[in-house]
Design an enzyme around this catalytic site. Sequence first.
Site, PDB file in Angstrom:
ATOM      1  N   ARG A 167       0.862  -0.979  -0.226  1.00 38.23           N
ATOM      2  CA  ARG A 167       0.117  -0.022  -0.192  1.00 38.23           C
ATOM      3  C   ARG A 167       0.785   1.619  -0.011  1.00 38.23           C
ATOM      4  NH1 ARG A 167      -5.413   1.555   3.846  1.00 38.23           N
ATOM      5  NH2 ARG A 167      -6.025  -0.084   2.149  1.00 38.23           N
TER       6      ARG A 167
ATOM      7  N   HIS B 241      -7.811   1.183  -6.272  1.00 36.61           N
ATOM      8  CA  HIS B 241      -8.048   0.362  -5.239  1.00 36.61           C
ATOM      9  C   HIS B 241      -8.661  -0.990  -5.163  1.00 36.61           C
ATOM     10  CE1 HIS B 241      -7.626  -1.472  -1.063  1.00 36.61           C
ATOM     11  NE2 HIS B 241      -8.755  -0.578  -0.648  1.00 36.61           N
TER      12      HIS B 241
ATOM     13  N   GLN C  38      -9.644  -4.254  -2.815  1.00 37.59           N
ATOM     14  CA  GLN C  38     -11.483  -3.334  -1.704  1.00 37.59           C
ATOM     15  C   GLN C  38     -12.583  -3.559  -3.071  1.00 37.59           C
ATOM     16  OE1 GLN C  38     -12.361  -1.786   1.129  1.00 37.59           O
ATOM     17  NE2 GLN C  38     -14.307  -2.181  -0.022  1.00 37.59           N
TER      18      GLN C  38
ATOM     19  N   ASP D 212     -17.303   7.519  -0.654  1.00 40.03           N
ATOM     20  CA  ASP D 212     -15.778   7.122  -0.685  1.00 40.03           C
ATOM     21  C   ASP D 212     -15.896   8.642   0.522  1.00 40.03           C
ATOM     22  OD1 ASP D 212     -13.161   6.197   0.728  1.00 40.03           O
ATOM     23  OD2 ASP D 212     -12.324   7.029  -1.401  1.00 40.03           O
TER      24      ASP D 212
ATOM     25  N   CYS E 264     -16.734   1.911   1.580  1.00 35.49           N
ATOM     26  CA  CYS E 264     -15.128   0.838   1.495  1.00 35.49           C
ATOM     27  C   CYS E 264     -14.604   1.295   2.814  1.00 35.49           C
ATOM     28  CB  CYS E 264     -14.202   1.331   0.528  1.00 35.49           C
ATOM     29  SG  CYS E 264     -13.649   2.943   0.320  1.00 35.49           S
TER      30      CYS E 264
ATOM     31  N   ARG F 135     -13.525  -8.411   2.355  1.00 39.25           N
ATOM     32  CA  ARG F 135     -12.504  -8.121   1.925  1.00 39.25           C
ATOM     33  C   ARG F 135     -11.583  -9.219   2.192  1.00 39.25           C
ATOM     34  NH1 ARG F 135     -10.072  -3.177   2.078  1.00 39.25           N
ATOM     35  NH2 ARG F 135      -8.152  -4.293   1.106  1.00 39.25           N
TER      36      ARG F 135
HETATM   37  N1  NVA Z   1      -9.930   6.947  -1.238  1.00 41.01           N
HETATM   38  C1  NVA Z   1      -9.662   6.883   0.058  1.00 41.01           C
HETATM   39  C2  NVA Z   1      -9.625   4.768  -0.118  1.00 41.01           C
HETATM   40  C3  NVA Z   1      -9.916   4.264   2.245  1.00 41.01           C
HETATM   41  C4  NVA Z   1      -9.904   2.802   1.433  1.00 41.01           C
HETATM   42  C5  NVA Z   1      -7.895   6.503   0.785  1.00 41.01           C
HETATM   43  O1  NVA Z   1      -7.034   6.134  -0.061  1.00 41.01           O
HETATM   44  O2  NVA Z   1      -7.512   7.054   2.043  1.00 41.01           O
HETATM   45  N1   CP Z   2     -11.535  -0.154   3.019  1.00 38.26           N
HETATM   46  C1   CP Z   2      -9.525  -0.591   2.990  1.00 38.26           C
HETATM   47  O1   CP Z   2      -8.812   0.105   2.490  1.00 38.26           O
HETATM   48  O2   CP Z   2      -9.564  -0.188   4.629  1.00 38.26           O
HETATM   49  P1   CP Z   2      -7.997   0.230   5.260  1.00 38.26           P
HETATM   50  O3   CP Z   2      -7.818   1.772   4.859  1.00 38.26           O
HETATM   51  O4   CP Z   2      -8.918  -0.102   6.613  1.00 38.26           O
HETATM   52  O5   CP Z   2      -7.655  -0.622   4.876  1.00 38.26           O
END
Ligand code: NVA
Ligand code: CP
Length: 301
Positions: A102, A129, A132, A219, A259, A287
């Site tokens: 990530r 993502h 997800q 989101d 998400c 997930r």
């Molecule tokens: N758009 C959000 C998704 C988190 C799962 C982020 O990138 O923070």
């Molecule tokens: N939705 C998601 O990816 O959650 P986290 O950021 O908690 O991993």
Amino acid sequence: MTNLLKLMDLSAKEIIEILNTADQLKFEKKNRIPHRLLEGKVLGLIFEKSSTRTRVSFEVGMFDLGGMSLFLSSRDLQIGRGEAVQDTARVLSRYLDGIMIRTFAQEEVEALARFGTIPIINGLTDYCHPCQVLADLMTIREIKGSFEGRKLCYIGDGNNMTNSLIVGGIKLGMDVSVACPKGYEPDAEIMKWAAKNGNFVCTEDVFAAAADSDVLYTDVWASMGQESEAEKRKKIFKSYQINDETMKAAKSDAIVLHCLPAHREEEITSTVFEKHSAEIFEEAENRLHAQKAVLVKCLRD
Ligand code: NVA
Ligand code: CP
């Protein structure tokens, strides 16, 4: 060896295969049917951003599959002090059987895959993502029974989630609409591809986008890495919210997905969130099952 760098790399058939495996693994987990599909395998989890669901689902997933995982925070890794990703990839490839990463730049994930010799799984970048969205698609099929001709509407920032939802939805034959403010649209190339390959609309009009939807999705307005823009974004995105009015535009049996993490009273009201919490938390549970299916596809010999 298979990577999961972005959904665009998968065919509709491959996505459905992952969803079928996920359903099977969910059934086996619920019925305590043991298996050791990844016996002896070790997955490294590199996190350059925070996580609850992604970290826990991959860690528990590897345990369930008979393997193990190593949590590798970039705060502790040399990569966080500037060691080249090319070198990290070549070193970790000699210890591990796969890496989930990530991070910020999609290019970093692609570079790991180019220089490493083990499967690389994208656990979120600024661009997409995919993990997800596989869980989201699994949830949609579980509740709605099918994809073809169903309408998926996303309201909010045209971010990593939006990019992957458009690709996943269109590949599986859903109509996809996005409502976002001008200047906050999803990736231009993805939108071009979606318009060519399916029924896709991007508009500033929340109600037009939500009309007759089967699935409403949102989101956060400010993603990880955009914290300094949060206040400015609150003003820009004010009307891009899933609330009772938006719900009225959708089909009467529409489901709501998020998400998570959610910011109540920003992108979604507490009322709508709680009313649809069964769907949202099933999605969060999925997930785990979807990530296990990804692990089986990518890491199994
Ligand atoms: N758009 C959000 C998704 C988190 C799962 C982020 O990138 O923070
Ligand atoms: N939705 C998601 O990816 O959650 P986290 O950021 O908690 O991993």
